[in-house]
Design a protein around this motif. Structure first.
Motif, PDB file in Angstrom:
ATOM      1  N   HIS A 115      67.713  34.081   1.235  1.00  0.00           N
ATOM      2  CA  HIS A 115      68.371  32.845   0.809  1.00  0.00           C
ATOM      3  C   HIS A 115      68.512  32.745  -0.709  1.00  0.00           C
ATOM      4  CE1 HIS A 115      67.724  30.278   4.710  1.00  0.00           C
ATOM      5  NE2 HIS A 115      68.528  31.300   4.874  1.00  0.00           N
ATOM      6  N   CYS A 116      67.409  32.998  -1.425  1.00  0.00           N
ATOM      7  CA  CYS A 116      67.474  32.826  -2.884  1.00  0.00           C
ATOM      8  C   CYS A 116      67.308  34.145  -3.637  1.00  0.00           C
ATOM      9  CB  CYS A 116      66.412  31.822  -3.346  1.00  0.00           C
ATOM     10  SG  CYS A 116      64.709  32.348  -3.046  1.00  0.00           S
ATOM     11  N   GLN A 117      67.156  35.267  -2.916  1.00  0.00           N
ATOM     12  CA  GLN A 117      67.066  36.595  -3.502  1.00  0.00           C
ATOM     13  C   GLN A 117      65.875  36.770  -4.446  1.00  0.00           C
ATOM     14  OE1 GLN A 117      70.479  35.200  -3.257  1.00  0.00           O
ATOM     15  NE2 GLN A 117      70.185  36.252  -1.300  1.00  0.00           N
ATOM     16  N   GLU A 118      64.835  35.984  -4.234  1.00  0.00           N
ATOM     17  CA  GLU A 118      63.604  36.171  -4.986  1.00  0.00           C
ATOM     18  C   GLU A 118      62.760  37.242  -4.304  1.00  0.00           C
ATOM     19  OE1 GLU A 118      62.097  34.601  -7.809  1.00  0.00           O
ATOM     20  OE2 GLU A 118      64.175  34.030  -8.203  1.00  0.00           O
ATOM     21  N   GLY A 154      58.012  32.165  -2.043  1.00  0.00           N
ATOM     22  CA  GLY A 154      57.307  31.186  -2.861  1.00  0.00           C
ATOM     23  C   GLY A 154      58.231  30.183  -3.519  1.00  0.00           C
ATOM     24  N   LYS A 155      59.529  30.459  -3.543  1.00  0.00           N
ATOM     25  CA  LYS A 155      60.481  29.564  -4.199  1.00  0.00           C
ATOM     26  C   LYS A 155      61.113  28.578  -3.227  1.00  0.00           C
ATOM     27  CE  LYS A 155      64.601  29.491  -7.148  1.00  0.00           C
ATOM     28  NZ  LYS A 155      65.609  30.305  -7.857  1.00  0.00           N
ATOM     29  N   CYS A 156      61.612  29.059  -2.084  1.00  0.00           N
ATOM     30  CA  CYS A 156      62.309  28.176  -1.153  1.00  0.00           C
ATOM     31  C   CYS A 156      61.593  27.995   0.178  1.00  0.00           C
ATOM     32  CB  CYS A 156      63.731  28.672  -0.901  1.00  0.00           C
ATOM     33  SG  CYS A 156      63.817  30.240  -0.008  1.00  0.00           S
TER      34      CYS A 156
END
Length: 259
Positions: free
Chosen positions: A26-29, A37-39
């Motif tokens: 989703h956020c490519q982290e 850890g981000k989304c």
């Protein structure tokens, strides 16, 4: 989609040792745990199977929190437990709107399966087709109809218990629990009626009103007899108001078609 792929490809170039399972889709982290850890997106989704379906049903109905506990709590000390739900702990009881919809559905299925006529609202009385249509909708959608009826009852309760600190929506939540339990009681009598062939309407109807008055009175002030009498009056007036409004809507629709 192309931007997401480009972002993923860029991350791979920056982190050549990272594979697909460690890049959030989703956020490519980069992800070093089971969740981003981000989304918060899980790295891998569980496959949809029988266990998944059962878990989803349990989550919706909060079976893991105790639906049997909810029913027992509402049958033994409804006022105390509903007050606790509103002011202290909202994790022990099933969510009220889901509760009344599910219990109303249970009653509808049971009554339909056993072909019982123990309905607390009859759709055959009105001669006006539009009014009959409204009544048929109510009879086929008890869950939503009970919430609307609860709103009418809540208005009368707010009038009779105007010194209470509970607002309209808190009273409506209380009624969702009380009316949902009433539907379960009606379902039990519908089963008994279907198995025995006896007409138990004269028992189930008054019992529903007695339970409702007892539960509502206990919610407001269980130490005074007047609380139970006012609760019964508000419940009856709310039901009557709901039926009058339903008939008026049906008449209004009929008149509009004639214009």
């Amino acid at each position: 989609m192309e931007l997401a792929s480009a972002g993923t490809e860029q991350l791979r170039k920056m982190h050549p040792l990272v594979d697909d399972t460690t890049i959030c889709r989703h956020c490519q982290e980069t992800v070093s745990d089971s969740y981003c850890g981000k989304c918060g997106t899980p790295v891998t989704l569980k496959r949809v199977d029988a266990h998944y379906i059962v878990h989803e049903i349990q989550h919706i109905l909060h079976f893991e929190k105790g639906i049997l506990y909810t029913i027992r709590a509402l049958l033994t000390q409804p006022g105390k437990n509903i007050r606790s739900f509103i002011s202290d702990d909202r994790s022990r009881l099933v969510k009220p709107v889901i509760f009344i919809i599910i219990t109303s559905l249970i009653y509808t299925i049971v009554a339909h399966y056993f072909h019982t006529e123990n309905h607390y609202m009859s759709a055959d009385a009105p001669a006006q087709p539009a009014v009959s249509g409204i009544m048929n909708w109510i009879q086929g959608h008890y869950g939503y109809a009970n919430i609307l009826m609860g709103a009418c009852i809540a208005v009368w309760l707010k009038l009779f218990f105007r010194k209470s600190d509970y607002n309209f929506f808190e009273v409506l939540i209380m009624l969702c629990f009380v009316m949902g339990t009433s539907m379960l009681l009606l379902a039990v009598f519908a089963v008994a009626e279907g198995l025995t062939g006896s007409n138990l309407t004269k028992v189930s109807g008054p019992l529903m009103f007695v339970y409702s008055a007892w539960a509502i009175g206990q919610f407001f002030n269980g130490r005074k007899l007047g609380s139970y009498l006012l609760s019964l009056a508000a419940y009856l007036l709310g039901c009557l108001s709901f039926m009058i409004i339903a008939v008026l809507i049906g008449v209004a629709i009929a008149l509009a078609h004639k214009v």
